[in-house]
Write a protein that holds these residues in place. Structure first.
Motif, PDB file in Angstrom:
ATOM      1  N   LYS A 133     -15.215  11.015   6.064  1.00 46.97           N
ATOM      2  CA  LYS A 133     -15.665  11.199   7.435  1.00 46.97           C
ATOM      3  C   LYS A 133     -14.546  11.063   8.464  1.00 46.97           C
ATOM      4  O   LYS A 133     -14.649  11.573   9.563  1.00 46.97           O
ATOM      5  N   ASP A 134     -13.479  10.336   8.088  1.00 43.60           N
ATOM      6  CA  ASP A 134     -12.422  10.145   9.068  1.00 43.60           C
ATOM      7  C   ASP A 134     -11.075  10.124   8.364  1.00 43.60           C
ATOM      8  O   ASP A 134     -10.976   9.943   7.149  1.00 43.60           O
ATOM      9  N   GLN A 135     -10.032  10.283   9.148  1.00 47.94           N
ATOM     10  CA  GLN A 135      -8.673  10.366   8.643  1.00 47.94           C
ATOM     11  C   GLN A 135      -8.228   9.072   7.977  1.00 47.94           C
ATOM     12  O   GLN A 135      -7.565   9.091   6.936  1.00 47.94           O
ATOM     13  N   THR A 136      -8.587   7.934   8.554  1.00 49.62           N
ATOM     14  CA  THR A 136      -8.170   6.641   8.016  1.00 49.62           C
ATOM     15  C   THR A 136      -8.746   6.409   6.624  1.00 49.62           C
ATOM     16  O   THR A 136      -8.060   5.903   5.727  1.00 49.62           O
ATOM     17  N   SER A 137      -9.998   6.785   6.433  1.00 52.54           N
ATOM     18  CA  SER A 137     -10.629   6.628   5.120  1.00 52.54           C
ATOM     19  C   SER A 137      -9.936   7.494   4.072  1.00 52.54           C
ATOM     20  O   SER A 137      -9.708   7.063   2.937  1.00 52.54           O
ATOM     21  N   LEU A 138      -9.600   8.731   4.443  1.00 48.16           N
ATOM     22  CA  LEU A 138      -8.892   9.632   3.527  1.00 48.16           C
ATOM     23  C   LEU A 138      -7.542   9.034   3.140  1.00 48.16           C
ATOM     24  O   LEU A 138      -7.172   9.004   1.953  1.00 48.16           O
ATOM     25  N   LEU A 139      -6.801   8.540   4.116  1.00 49.54           N
ATOM     26  CA  LEU A 139      -5.466   7.990   3.847  1.00 49.54           C
ATOM     27  C   LEU A 139      -5.537   6.743   2.978  1.00 49.54           C
ATOM     28  O   LEU A 139      -4.740   6.576   2.049  1.00 49.54           O
ATOM     29  N   THR A 140      -6.504   5.878   3.249  1.00 47.03           N
ATOM     30  CA  THR A 140      -6.628   4.629   2.493  1.00 47.03           C
ATOM     31  C   THR A 140      -6.905   4.900   1.018  1.00 47.03           C
ATOM     32  O   THR A 140      -6.262   4.329   0.122  1.00 47.03           O
ATOM     33  N   THR A 141      -7.859   5.791   0.747  1.00 50.83           N
ATOM     34  CA  THR A 141      -8.198   6.094  -0.654  1.00 50.83           C
ATOM     35  C   THR A 141      -7.041   6.780  -1.356  1.00 50.83           C
ATOM     36  O   THR A 141      -6.759   6.520  -2.530  1.00 50.83           O
ATOM     37  N   LEU A 142      -6.339   7.675  -0.652  1.00 51.33           N
ATOM     38  CA  LEU A 142      -5.186   8.352  -1.248  1.00 51.33           C
ATOM     39  C   LEU A 142      -4.102   7.352  -1.622  1.00 51.33           C
ATOM     40  O   LEU A 142      -3.546   7.411  -2.731  1.00 51.33           O
ATOM     41  N   ALA A 143      -3.788   6.416  -0.731  1.00 44.43           N
ATOM     42  CA  ALA A 143      -2.751   5.421  -1.023  1.00 44.43           C
ATOM     43  C   ALA A 143      -3.135   4.565  -2.224  1.00 44.43           C
ATOM     44  O   ALA A 143      -2.290   4.261  -3.086  1.00 44.43           O
ATOM     45  N   THR A 145      -2.846   9.370  14.906  1.00 43.47           N
ATOM     46  CA  THR A 145      -2.074   8.871  13.764  1.00 43.47           C
ATOM     47  C   THR A 145      -2.799   7.692  13.127  1.00 43.47           C
ATOM     48  O   THR A 145      -3.212   6.766  13.827  1.00 43.47           O
ATOM     49  N   SER A 146      -2.955   7.732  11.815  1.00 42.56           N
ATOM     50  CA  SER A 146      -3.502   6.610  11.056  1.00 42.56           C
ATOM     51  C   SER A 146      -2.382   6.016  10.216  1.00 42.56           C
ATOM     52  O   SER A 146      -1.567   6.747   9.644  1.00 42.56           O
ATOM     53  N   VAL A 147      -2.321   4.677  10.156  1.00 37.86           N
ATOM     54  CA  VAL A 147      -1.296   3.982   9.381  1.00 37.86           C
ATOM     55  C   VAL A 147      -1.978   3.034   8.406  1.00 37.86           C
ATOM     56  O   VAL A 147      -2.820   2.219   8.813  1.00 37.86           O
ATOM     57  N   TRP A 148      -1.625   3.156   7.125  1.00 36.04           N
ATOM     58  CA  TRP A 148      -2.140   2.271   6.077  1.00 36.04           C
ATOM     59  C   TRP A 148      -1.020   1.350   5.628  1.00 36.04           C
ATOM     60  O   TRP A 148       0.106   1.793   5.371  1.00 36.04           O
ATOM     61  N   LEU A 149      -1.300   0.050   5.537  1.00 34.72           N
ATOM     62  CA  LEU A 149      -0.336  -0.933   5.062  1.00 34.72           C
ATOM     63  C   LEU A 149      -0.919  -1.650   3.856  1.00 34.72           C
ATOM     64  O   LEU A 149      -2.052  -2.149   3.910  1.00 34.72           O
ATOM     65  N   LYS A 150      -0.177  -1.714   2.787  1.00 33.54           N
ATOM     66  CA  LYS A 150      -0.657  -2.374   1.580  1.00 33.54           C
ATOM     67  C   LYS A 150      -0.921  -3.841   1.862  1.00 33.54           C
ATOM     68  O   LYS A 150      -0.049  -4.561   2.358  1.00 33.54           O
ATOM     69  N   GLY A 151      -2.129  -4.279   1.573  1.00 32.94           N
ATOM     70  CA  GLY A 151      -2.504  -5.661   1.814  1.00 32.94           C
ATOM     71  C   GLY A 151      -2.794  -5.984   3.265  1.00 32.94           C
ATOM     72  O   GLY A 151      -3.036  -7.137   3.607  1.00 32.94           O
ATOM     73  N   GLY A 152      -2.806  -4.964   4.126  1.00 29.29           N
ATOM     74  CA  GLY A 152      -3.077  -5.197   5.540  1.00 29.29           C
ATOM     75  C   GLY A 152      -4.170  -4.277   6.033  1.00 29.29           C
ATOM     76  O   GLY A 152      -4.779  -3.524   5.276  1.00 29.29           O
ATOM     77  N   ASP A 153      -4.437  -4.357   7.319  1.00 27.74           N
ATOM     78  CA  ASP A 153      -5.478  -3.534   7.917  1.00 27.74           C
ATOM     79  C   ASP A 153      -4.925  -2.158   8.278  1.00 27.74           C
ATOM     80  O   ASP A 153      -3.776  -2.020   8.711  1.00 27.74           O
ATOM     81  N   SER A 154      -5.760  -1.147   8.126  1.00 27.66           N
ATOM     82  CA  SER A 154      -5.388   0.184   8.572  1.00 27.66           C
ATOM     83  C   SER A 154      -5.499   0.251  10.090  1.00 27.66           C
ATOM     84  O   SER A 154      -6.338  -0.409  10.703  1.00 27.66           O
ATOM     85  N   GLN A 155      -4.629   1.049  10.694  1.00 23.32           N
ATOM     86  CA  GLN A 155      -4.609   1.177  12.143  1.00 23.32           C
ATOM     87  C   GLN A 155      -4.687   2.644  12.521  1.00 23.32           C
ATOM     88  O   GLN A 155      -4.246   3.513  11.775  1.00 23.32           O
ATOM     89  N   GLN A 156      -5.256   2.906  13.693  1.00 28.19           N
ATOM     90  CA  GLN A 156      -5.314   4.275  14.190  1.00 28.19           C
ATOM     91  C   GLN A 156      -4.880   4.292  15.652  1.00 28.19           C
ATOM     92  O   GLN A 156      -5.276   3.427  16.431  1.00 28.19           O
ATOM     93  N   ARG A 157      -4.072   5.261  16.014  1.00 26.47           N
ATOM     94  CA  ARG A 157      -3.551   5.359  17.368  1.00 26.47           C
ATOM     95  C   ARG A 157      -3.718   6.789  17.856  1.00 26.47           C
ATOM     96  O   ARG A 157      -3.417   7.733  17.139  1.00 26.47           O
ATOM     97  N   ALA A 158      -4.199   6.912  19.084  1.00 25.55           N
ATOM     98  CA  ALA A 158      -4.342   8.221  19.715  1.00 25.55           C
ATOM     99  C   ALA A 158      -3.206   8.422  20.711  1.00 25.55           C
ATOM    100  O   ALA A 158      -2.854   7.498  21.448  1.00 25.55           O
ATOM    101  N   PHE A 159      -2.630   9.620  20.717  1.00 23.97           N
ATOM    102  CA  PHE A 159      -1.526   9.938  21.609  1.00 23.97           C
ATOM    103  C   PHE A 159      -2.028  10.810  22.747  1.00 23.97           C
ATOM    104  O   PHE A 159      -2.526  11.923  22.509  1.00 23.97           O
TER     105      PHE A 159
END
Length: 440
Positions: free
Chosen positions: A77-87, A115-129
């Motif tokens: 449903k969202d970019q962050t979810s896609l990135l998290t599962t891929l990582a 932009t979505s940022v995934w960090l191993k062992g941390g929280d995912s973040q999303q930023r709008a430009f």
């Protein structure tokens, strides 16, 4: 991932048939031929070279992730979810990912990219430009700008990369990353997007790791474009026709003549003396004035759970849905929003931000708002119709006559836990009979 196992470990006698370059005229159905032993060995060597040391297990994992990207990932449903599962999947396959970021351009009223940022062992973040977000040249100093210009992936050993190579390099080094990779992702409409990966593994990204990442990017690009396409459609419809109408359109309500009815508190507002105020203004200044005016009206409406259904030049129409509890909460929410909007207009006038004195006339009524598909041929409008909508609009015409910024109808007052002041009975243009009008 094991780096020392290559495709040459496979038994060449078990190589699958390869496709012939030309179908034999004598046997058009026979498009597969068995390779000679020397050809099979050459084929294995060619594949091994192109895969740059990727093991058979690595190849299987890469294909599995590509398959996932082209099937289940499209439903994210969202970019962050896609990135998290891929990582997570890349790490499970043996590619050491400690940080991943994904950036996509978007058609949005307030920002140009997300932009979505995934960090191993941390929280995912999303930023709008925001649209003016690149005024400081941040993009031009980024790896994404580099790969968009070269149209090639970028791989960095951060231990050997100067701090001034890209703006993000000092930050990555400070956080302990060793290897960094960045890939351009171009959509069919010309949008320039990208994805990056970083690792803290001591060896950084090895050649097999790079091969693995390069192998999944085409499928990842397809998944990103599909998800972005649906997100853009959802955003654009919501921005231009409102939350409820856009949901109905996406669910298939696009046939002319379809009507949906909603019991609600109805708010109609327009700007007093709009024609006189704007008669000598440039169009750009008129748009700026309207935006300042709507910035006073819309946030209170949305904060109280209301929905703006229509902008009508210098006016707007909003509803506050009945919650089915008979507590008058919808009417109270509408009244709170209206009073807050008037207070914001007073504050804007006190600050002088608009350059001219702003005044609003707001009318509140309770009744039935009806959505209808109207128009002709292939050009329809999802608009709001009905007697109660017309009544609210006509009430707003009395604001100037009565010298009151906020007027309430009798049906609206009946839903309030309050004792408003009756201003008397009045005729409303185009409607039969008289209507009792109140002031809060």
């Amino acid at each position: 991932m094991t780096e020392d196992t290559s495709l040459s470990d496979a038994d060449s006698s078990g190589i699958e048939p390869v496709m012939a370059d030309v179908v034999s005229p004598a046997n058009p159905a026979a498009i597969f031929v068995e390779p000679a032993a020397s050809d099979a060995a050459a084929t294995v060597a060619s594949i091994q070279k192109s895969l740059k040391g990727l093991s058979l297990d690595g190849l299987r994992s890469m294909i599995a992730i590509r398959d996932w990207l082209l099937t289940e990932a499209r439903e994210k449903k969202d970019q962050t979810s896609l990135l998290t599962t891929l990582a997570d999947q890349l790490n499970a396959a043996g590619v050491p990912i400690d940080r991943a970021s994904m950036t996509t351009e978007t058609l949005h009223s307030e920002h140009a990219a997300v932009t979505s940022v995934w960090l191993k062992g941390g929280d995912s973040q999303q930023r709008a430009f925001p649209y003016s977000g690149n005024a400081d040249g941040t993009y031009e100093r980024s790896p994404f700008y580099h790969v968009h210009q070269t149209r090639q992936p970028l791989f960095l050993d951060l231990r050997e990369t100067p701090d001034d190579r890209f703006g993000i390099v000092p930050e990555l080094k400070a956080d302990g990353y060793v290897g960094y990779s960045c890939f351009p992702v171009f959509f069919a409409n010309g949008d320039e997007n990208g994805i990056s990966f970083a690792t803290k593994a001591p060896e950084g990204f090895s050649k097999p790791h790079r091969t693995f990442l390069e192998g999944i990017v085409p499928a990842l690009a397809a998944a990103m474009e599909i998800r972005a396409g649906y997100a853009t459609l959802d955003q654009i419809l919501r921005v231009y026709i409102g939350d409820e109408p856009h949901q109905r359109v996406l669910s298939g309500d696009v046939r002319r003549g379809q009507v949906s009815r909603i019991r609600s508190a109805i708010l109609f507002a327009d700007m007093r003396s709009y024609t006189r105020l704007t008669s000598n203004m440039h169009p750009e200044d008129v748009v700026s004035l309207l935006n300042i005016y709507f910035d006073c009206l819309v946030p209170p409406i949305e904060a109280e759970g209301g929905e703006v259904l229509k902008y009508l030049g210098d006016g707007l129409l909003a509803i506050f849905r009945d919650r089915g509890d008979d507590t008058g909460s919808a009417a109270q929410s509408a009244l709170t929003a209206a009073l807050d909007a008037l207070a914001r207009i007073d504050a804007a006038n006190a600050s002088g931000i608009a350059g001219v004195p702003l005044k609003a006339g707001i009318a509140l009524h309770h009744g039935e708002a009806a959505y209808g598909n109207v128009g002709s041929g292939q050009r329809l409008d999802f608009t709001v119709v009905g007697r109660d909508v017309n009544l609210t609009s006509r009430m707003a015409g009395l604001n100037k006559t009565l010298g009151e910024p906020l007027l309430l109808s009798r049906p609206f007052v009946e839903h309030l836990w309050a004792d408003p002041r009756s201003l008397g009975f009045f005729e409303l243009d185009g409607l039969d009979g008289t209507f009792e009008i109140y002031s809060p």
